[in-house]
Design an enzyme around this catalytic site. Structure first.
Site, PDB file in Angstrom:
ATOM      1  N   LYS A  84       0.850  -1.201   0.000  1.00 29.45           N
ATOM      2  CA  LYS A  84       0.000   0.000   0.000  1.00 29.45           C
ATOM      3  C   LYS A  84       0.881   1.244   0.000  1.00 29.45           C
ATOM      4  O   LYS A  84       1.741   1.407   0.873  1.00 29.45           O
ATOM      5  CB  LYS A  84      -0.844   0.030   1.269  1.00 29.45           C
ATOM      6  CG  LYS A  84      -2.170  -0.678   1.142  1.00 29.45           C
ATOM      7  CD  LYS A  84      -2.858  -0.611   2.483  1.00 29.45           C
ATOM      8  CE  LYS A  84      -4.346  -0.573   2.363  1.00 29.45           C
ATOM      9  NZ  LYS A  84      -4.982  -0.471   3.678  1.00 29.45           N
TER      10      LYS A  84
HETATM   11  C1  E4P Z   1      -8.390   0.113   3.595  1.00 25.39           C
HETATM   12  O1  E4P Z   1      -7.492  -0.379   2.958  1.00 25.39           O
HETATM   13  C2  E4P Z   1      -8.228   0.718   4.927  1.00 25.39           C
HETATM   14  O2  E4P Z   1      -7.472  -0.154   5.718  1.00 25.39           O
HETATM   15  C3  E4P Z   1      -9.526   0.922   5.659  1.00 25.39           C
HETATM   16  O3  E4P Z   1     -10.623   0.583   4.856  1.00 25.39           O
HETATM   17  C4  E4P Z   1      -9.664   2.218   6.385  1.00 25.39           C
HETATM   18  O4  E4P Z   1     -10.919   2.247   7.015  1.00 25.39           O
HETATM   19  P1  E4P Z   1     -11.289   3.307   8.174  1.00 25.39           P
HETATM   20  O5  E4P Z   1     -11.571   4.619   7.511  1.00 25.39           O
HETATM   21  O6  E4P Z   1     -12.519   2.743   8.809  1.00 25.39           O
HETATM   22  O7  E4P Z   1     -10.100   3.383   9.078  1.00 25.39           O
END
Ligand code: E4P
Length: 220
Positions: A84
């Site tokens: 990521k």
């Molecule tokens: C996605 O890759 C993220 O890890 C995640 O969906 C973030 O979600 P949040 O906004 O609930 O922290």
């Protein structure tokens, strides 16, 4: 639409994979930190060994060089690793470098179509628009998902959209309607997706009717 689990909890991942419906996982530093004091590399490798598809894990560096070297290291951890990279200017450059090396990138923390365009052009395998966080600030997160899907379809690009920051089952069905390739959902949302009171009532009624008839016929 495929369903990924958005968690670093190995038990939840095992359960989801066991159900036969979870084909990938996304983690982030906040999710990993919720698992307490862990060996980060071992945790990610354990997750990768359980999950049949892509497992996204995030770099922590912010400049291009640090992101690229972290990503190169992380990419060696398992075959199904996806790195990521945040949707910053540095992230675009890092994504271009990594994509050219054949490392799969999930272009994360994406909040606009413009960011997604740059991520796709840089060669990201996945783009993650954060629906819930956009909704939180009064924007329409799902509209961004739909715009990105339309853009990728129109130009026949292979990048896949992961609807992320999913907060409730309604987000999942909206993501499917918007044409997202994947929704990454928290474990609780996965459990909520199957629940309906009429299903529970139906199961109970069928069981009661069957028991009544069997009792009447003296078969129980
Ligand atoms: C996605 O890759 C993220 O890890 C995640 O969906 C973030 O979600 P949040 O906004 O609930 O922290």
């Amino acid at each position: 639409m495929k369903i990924f689990l958005d968690t670093a909890n190995i038990e939840h991942i095992r359960h989801g994979v066991g159900l036969g419906v979870i084909t990938g996982v996304t983690t982030n530093p906040s999710l990993v930190s919720r698992e307490g004091k862990v060996d980060y590399r071992k945790l990610v490798q354990d997750i990768c060994s359980v999950v049949p598809g892509p497992v996204s894990t995030e770099v922590l560096g912010q400049d291009v060089q640090t992101m690229v070297s972290e990503a190169r290291e992380i990419a060696k951890w398992a075959e199904n690793i996806v790195v990521k990279i945040p949707a910053s200017l540095e992230g675009v450059e890092a994504t271009s470098v990594l994509a050219r090396e054949g490392i799969q990138v999930n272009f994360t923390l994406c909040f606009t179509l413009n960011q997604a365009v740059l991520g796709a052009q840089a060669g990201a395998a996945f783009i993650s628009p954060f629906v819930g966080r956009l909704d939180d600030v009064g924007e329409d997160g799902m509209e961004v998902v739909a715009d990105i899907v339309e853009y990728l379809d129109y130009y026949q690009l292979r990048t896949q959209v992961i609807a992320a920051s999913i907060r409730h089952p309604q987000h999942c069905l909206m993501a499917a309607r918007a044409g997202a390739h994947i929704a990454t959902v928290p474990y609780q949302v996965l459990l909520q997706m199957i629940r309906h009171p009429l299903t529970d009532i139906g199961i109970e009624r069928f069981r009661d009717d069957w028991t009544k008839v069997m009792t009447r016929e003296g078969l129980v």
